[in-house]
Write a protein that holds these residues in place. Structure first.
Motif, mmCIF file in Angstrom:
data_model
loop_
_atom_site.group_PDB
_atom_site.id
_atom_site.type_symbol
_atom_site.label_atom_id
_atom_site.label_comp_id
_atom_site.label_asym_id
_atom_site.label_seq_id
_atom_site.Cartn_x
_atom_site.Cartn_y
_atom_site.Cartn_z
ATOM 1 N N UNK A 93 13.121 -5.065 -4.172
ATOM 2 C CA UNK A 93 13.315 -4.343 -2.926
ATOM 3 C C UNK A 93 12.654 -2.968 -2.935
ATOM 4 N N UNK A 94 12.321 -2.445 -4.108
ATOM 5 C CA UNK A 94 11.635 -1.152 -4.188
ATOM 6 C C UNK A 94 10.614 -1.206 -5.314
ATOM 7 N N UNK A 95 9.646 -0.283 -5.261
ATOM 8 C CA UNK A 95 8.637 -0.205 -6.302
ATOM 9 C C UNK A 95 8.171 1.233 -6.449
ATOM 10 N N UNK A 96 7.621 1.542 -7.623
ATOM 11 C CA UNK A 96 7.137 2.888 -7.932
ATOM 12 C C UNK A 96 5.626 2.834 -8.069
ATOM 13 N N UNK A 97 4.937 3.644 -7.281
ATOM 14 C CA UNK A 97 3.479 3.736 -7.337
ATOM 15 C C UNK A 97 3.089 4.577 -8.552
ATOM 16 N N UNK A 98 1.916 4.344 -9.135
ATOM 17 C CA UNK A 98 1.454 5.183 -10.238
ATOM 18 C C UNK A 98 1.352 6.675 -9.880
ATOM 19 N N UNK A 99 1.281 7.014 -8.565
ATOM 20 C CA UNK A 99 1.235 8.425 -8.180
ATOM 21 C C UNK A 99 2.623 9.065 -8.271
ATOM 22 N N UNK A 100 3.664 8.239 -8.499
ATOM 23 C CA UNK A 100 5.017 8.761 -8.648
ATOM 24 C C UNK A 100 5.914 8.545 -7.444
ATOM 25 N N UNK A 101 5.378 8.044 -6.360
ATOM 26 C CA UNK A 101 6.176 7.803 -5.150
ATOM 27 C C UNK A 101 7.022 6.544 -5.322
ATOM 28 N N UNK A 155 0.842 -1.177 0.000
ATOM 29 C CA UNK A 155 0.000 0.000 0.000
ATOM 30 C C UNK A 155 0.888 1.241 0.000
ATOM 31 N N UNK A 156 0.562 2.182 -0.874
ATOM 32 C CA UNK A 156 1.321 3.429 -0.968
ATOM 33 C C UNK A 156 0.969 4.325 0.215
ATOM 34 N N UNK A 157 1.992 4.822 0.896
ATOM 35 C CA UNK A 157 1.750 5.683 2.056
ATOM 36 C C UNK A 157 1.384 7.105 1.648
ATOM 37 N N UNK A 158 1.571 7.447 0.386
ATOM 38 C CA UNK A 158 1.235 8.795 -0.078
ATOM 39 C C UNK A 158 -0.200 8.890 -0.583
ATOM 40 N N UNK A 159 -0.617 7.938 -1.425
ATOM 41 C CA UNK A 159 -1.955 8.047 -2.011
ATOM 42 C C UNK A 159 -2.920 6.974 -1.507
ATOM 43 N N UNK A 160 -2.398 5.939 -0.812
ATOM 44 C CA UNK A 160 -3.261 4.894 -0.276
ATOM 45 C C UNK A 160 -3.589 3.785 -1.256
#
Length: 65
Positions: free
Chosen positions: A17-25, A1-6
């Motif tokens: 180890x890392x991923x990019x959310x569609x919101x850009x985070x 779950x993205x902590x910026x957009x939910x």
């Protein structure tokens, strides 16, 4: 779950180890898991948890009579 957009996305592979959310985070898997566990603990104590409010884009906020 993205902590910026939910947004809840697909479960990434365990070797990612890392991923990019569609919101850009950009998120580190271990850091975002720790943030989500902390938020769940706060929610158990009655605190409101969730993404921060996002202001509407110009043109999206319209007042109707």
């Amino acid at each position: 779950m993205c902590s910026d957009c939910g947004r809840v996305g697909d479960k990434p592979a365990l070797d990612a180890r890392s991923w990019v959310c569609p919101c850009g985070s950009v998120h580190d898997r271990d850091v975002i898991a720790a943030q989500n566990i902390r938020a769940a603990g706060r929610a158990d104590r009655g605190a409101r948890v969730g993404p921060a409010p996002v202001p509407a884009q110009r043109g999206d906020a319209v007042t109707h009579r």
